[in-house]
Design an enzyme around this catalytic site. Sequence first.
Site, PDB file in Angstrom:
ATOM      1  N   SER A   5      29.681 113.576  37.498  1.00  0.00           N
ATOM      2  CA  SER A   5      30.151 112.488  36.627  1.00  0.00           C
ATOM      3  C   SER A   5      30.122 111.111  37.304  1.00  0.00           C
ATOM      4  O   SER A   5      31.043 110.308  37.125  1.00  0.00           O
ATOM      5  CB  SER A   5      31.542 112.806  36.064  1.00  0.00           C
ATOM      6  OG  SER A   5      31.483 113.981  35.269  1.00  0.00           O
ATOM      7  N   GLY A  24      23.522 113.177  36.709  1.00  0.00           N
ATOM      8  CA  GLY A  24      23.042 113.882  35.524  1.00  0.00           C
ATOM      9  C   GLY A  24      23.118 112.978  34.307  1.00  0.00           C
ATOM     10  O   GLY A  24      22.242 112.139  34.065  1.00  0.00           O
ATOM     11  N   GLY A  25      24.194 113.096  33.539  1.00  0.00           N
ATOM     12  CA  GLY A  25      24.335 112.384  32.266  1.00  0.00           C
ATOM     13  C   GLY A  25      23.990 110.899  32.322  1.00  0.00           C
ATOM     14  O   GLY A  25      23.252 110.401  31.463  1.00  0.00           O
ATOM     15  N   GLY A  55      29.280 117.069  34.559  1.00  0.00           N
ATOM     16  CA  GLY A  55      29.181 116.965  33.105  1.00  0.00           C
ATOM     17  C   GLY A  55      30.529 116.974  32.403  1.00  0.00           C
ATOM     18  O   GLY A  55      30.597 117.140  31.189  1.00  0.00           O
ATOM     19  N   GLU A  68      24.363 124.781  37.822  1.00  0.00           N
ATOM     20  CA  GLU A  68      23.957 125.348  36.524  1.00  0.00           C
ATOM     21  C   GLU A  68      22.986 126.513  36.730  1.00  0.00           C
ATOM     22  O   GLU A  68      22.973 127.466  35.963  1.00  0.00           O
ATOM     23  CB  GLU A  68      23.358 124.245  35.641  1.00  0.00           C
ATOM     24  CG  GLU A  68      24.451 123.300  35.144  1.00  0.00           C
ATOM     25  CD  GLU A  68      23.982 121.901  34.793  1.00  0.00           C
ATOM     26  OE1 GLU A  68      22.763 121.648  34.713  1.00  0.00           O
ATOM     27  OE2 GLU A  68      24.862 121.029  34.614  1.00  0.00           O
ATOM     28  N   HIS A  94      21.353 124.233  42.199  1.00  0.00           N
ATOM     29  CA  HIS A  94      22.252 123.479  41.307  1.00  0.00           C
ATOM     30  C   HIS A  94      23.262 124.453  40.693  1.00  0.00           C
ATOM     31  O   HIS A  94      22.918 125.602  40.390  1.00  0.00           O
ATOM     32  CB  HIS A  94      21.432 122.778  40.218  1.00  0.00           C
ATOM     33  CG  HIS A  94      22.236 121.791  39.439  1.00  0.00           C
ATOM     34  ND1 HIS A  94      23.079 122.175  38.431  1.00  0.00           N
ATOM     35  CD2 HIS A  94      22.353 120.447  39.535  1.00  0.00           C
ATOM     36  CE1 HIS A  94      23.680 121.103  37.932  1.00  0.00           C
ATOM     37  NE2 HIS A  94      23.255 120.038  38.593  1.00  0.00           N
ATOM     38  N   ASN A 129      18.829 113.546  37.641  1.00  0.00           N
ATOM     39  CA  ASN A 129      18.567 114.902  37.158  1.00  0.00           C
ATOM     40  C   ASN A 129      18.604 114.873  35.636  1.00  0.00           C
ATOM     41  O   ASN A 129      19.677 114.819  35.036  1.00  0.00           O
ATOM     42  CB  ASN A 129      19.638 115.859  37.728  1.00  0.00           C
ATOM     43  CG  ASN A 129      19.485 117.263  37.174  1.00  0.00           C
ATOM     44  OD1 ASN A 129      18.469 117.600  36.575  1.00  0.00           O
ATOM     45  ND2 ASN A 129      20.511 118.083  37.372  1.00  0.00           N
ATOM     46  N   TRP A 130      17.421 114.903  35.038  1.00  0.00           N
ATOM     47  CA  TRP A 130      17.340 114.799  33.573  1.00  0.00           C
ATOM     48  C   TRP A 130      17.592 116.140  32.886  1.00  0.00           C
ATOM     49  O   TRP A 130      17.541 116.222  31.656  1.00  0.00           O
ATOM     50  CB  TRP A 130      15.993 114.182  33.153  1.00  0.00           C
ATOM     51  CG  TRP A 130      15.838 112.760  33.603  1.00  0.00           C
ATOM     52  CD1 TRP A 130      16.836 111.952  34.081  1.00  0.00           C
ATOM     53  CD2 TRP A 130      14.644 111.972  33.633  1.00  0.00           C
ATOM     54  NE1 TRP A 130      16.322 110.712  34.405  1.00  0.00           N
ATOM     55  CE2 TRP A 130      14.986 110.697  34.145  1.00  0.00           C
ATOM     56  CE3 TRP A 130      13.307 112.212  33.287  1.00  0.00           C
ATOM     57  CZ2 TRP A 130      14.040 109.683  34.307  1.00  0.00           C
ATOM     58  CZ3 TRP A 130      12.362 111.203  33.451  1.00  0.00           C
ATOM     59  CH2 TRP A 130      12.738 109.947  33.953  1.00  0.00           C
ATOM     60  N   LYS A 131      17.823 117.176  33.664  1.00  0.00           N
ATOM     61  CA  LYS A 131      18.146 118.506  33.121  1.00  0.00           C
ATOM     62  C   LYS A 131      17.154 118.880  32.010  1.00  0.00           C
ATOM     63  O   LYS A 131      15.985 118.536  32.093  1.00  0.00           O
ATOM     64  CB  LYS A 131      19.590 118.555  32.630  1.00  0.00           C
ATOM     65  CG  LYS A 131      20.587 118.030  33.672  1.00  0.00           C
ATOM     66  CD  LYS A 131      22.003 118.413  33.372  1.00  0.00           C
ATOM     67  CE  LYS A 131      22.931 117.719  34.346  1.00  0.00           C
ATOM     68  NZ  LYS A 131      24.232 118.354  34.462  1.00  0.00           N
ATOM     69  N   GLU A 187      28.472 118.815  45.032  1.00  0.00           N
ATOM     70  CA  GLU A 187      28.776 118.679  43.605  1.00  0.00           C
ATOM     71  C   GLU A 187      29.901 119.646  43.228  1.00  0.00           C
ATOM     72  O   GLU A 187      29.645 120.828  42.933  1.00  0.00           O
ATOM     73  CB  GLU A 187      27.538 119.019  42.773  1.00  0.00           C
ATOM     74  CG  GLU A 187      26.355 118.125  43.059  1.00  0.00           C
ATOM     75  CD  GLU A 187      25.434 118.039  41.860  1.00  0.00           C
ATOM     76  OE1 GLU A 187      25.219 116.927  41.371  1.00  0.00           O
ATOM     77  OE2 GLU A 187      24.950 119.081  41.385  1.00  0.00           O
TER      78      GLU A 187
END
Length: 259
Positions: free
Chosen positions: A217, A238-239, A177, A101, A99, A13-15, A171
């Site tokens: 994470s 993600g990150g 994150g 977010e 998600h 997930n490159w957000k 999640e």
Amino acid sequence: MRVSQRKPIVAANWKMYKTGKEAAQLARSLKEGINLFQEVEIVLFPPFTALSRVSEVIVGTPLILGAQNVHWEKEGAFTGEVSPPMLVDAGCRYAIVGHSERRKFFGETDEMVNLKAKSSLAYGLKPILCVGEELEEREQNRTEQVLERQVKAAYAGIAEESVLKTVIAYEPVWAIGTGRTASPDVADETQAFIRKLIGKIYNEAISALLRIQYGGSVKPDNAKDLFREPNIDGALVGGASLKGDSFLAIVSACQAVGK
Ligand code: PEP
């Protein structure tokens, strides 16, 4: 050799990171190593503006394209939204739905998650349905109650024959994150609860085959311990998916565990 009936799925997930050029570069760096990992399904979720560039790069490879969000209507006066058939047209096979977010910053409700899931399935997009509790909810021992509400709402009206076209991403919101990962046994225990719930909503056969990813994470150094757990069928990353080498190290950990 994979022993599980469930092919693990590792998603990037490159957000809201990467221009088209940067996303194409990252996709190219992944493409080189990818044939080594045939036991893992790998899905890339670039921002909408980079979908076509990434699609061109990964054509003819096992890498799969997905969208980070989707609207439930086919078309209409919904400024800024993108519909399932439009995403299919752009080369997407998956969409992330619900998600945390999106729930937190854009007011996405359980009901919207359900509409998005049903519409995605109707147009041939596989939804990755995200569920997870807030820190406060875990601390108050309300995790199962929250997950039960989210999962039941997400699957309302979804017929048995469509369930295996979905994936669940567990999640925990407090792990996204933050650098704080759920320990492998806590993640597994929670995912076992979700699996059991799917068994109650549908049946044992479906629950045994449904893939449930962990997200929060995930990094190269914790991935293997998470993937060893019986109810963890890959990760939503993600990150650590923003750099080719760290994402490939996570995919490699998944393959090495040999699910
Ligand atoms: C995510 O975006 O779904 C996620 C899990 O992010 P991170 O890996 O950065 O925690």
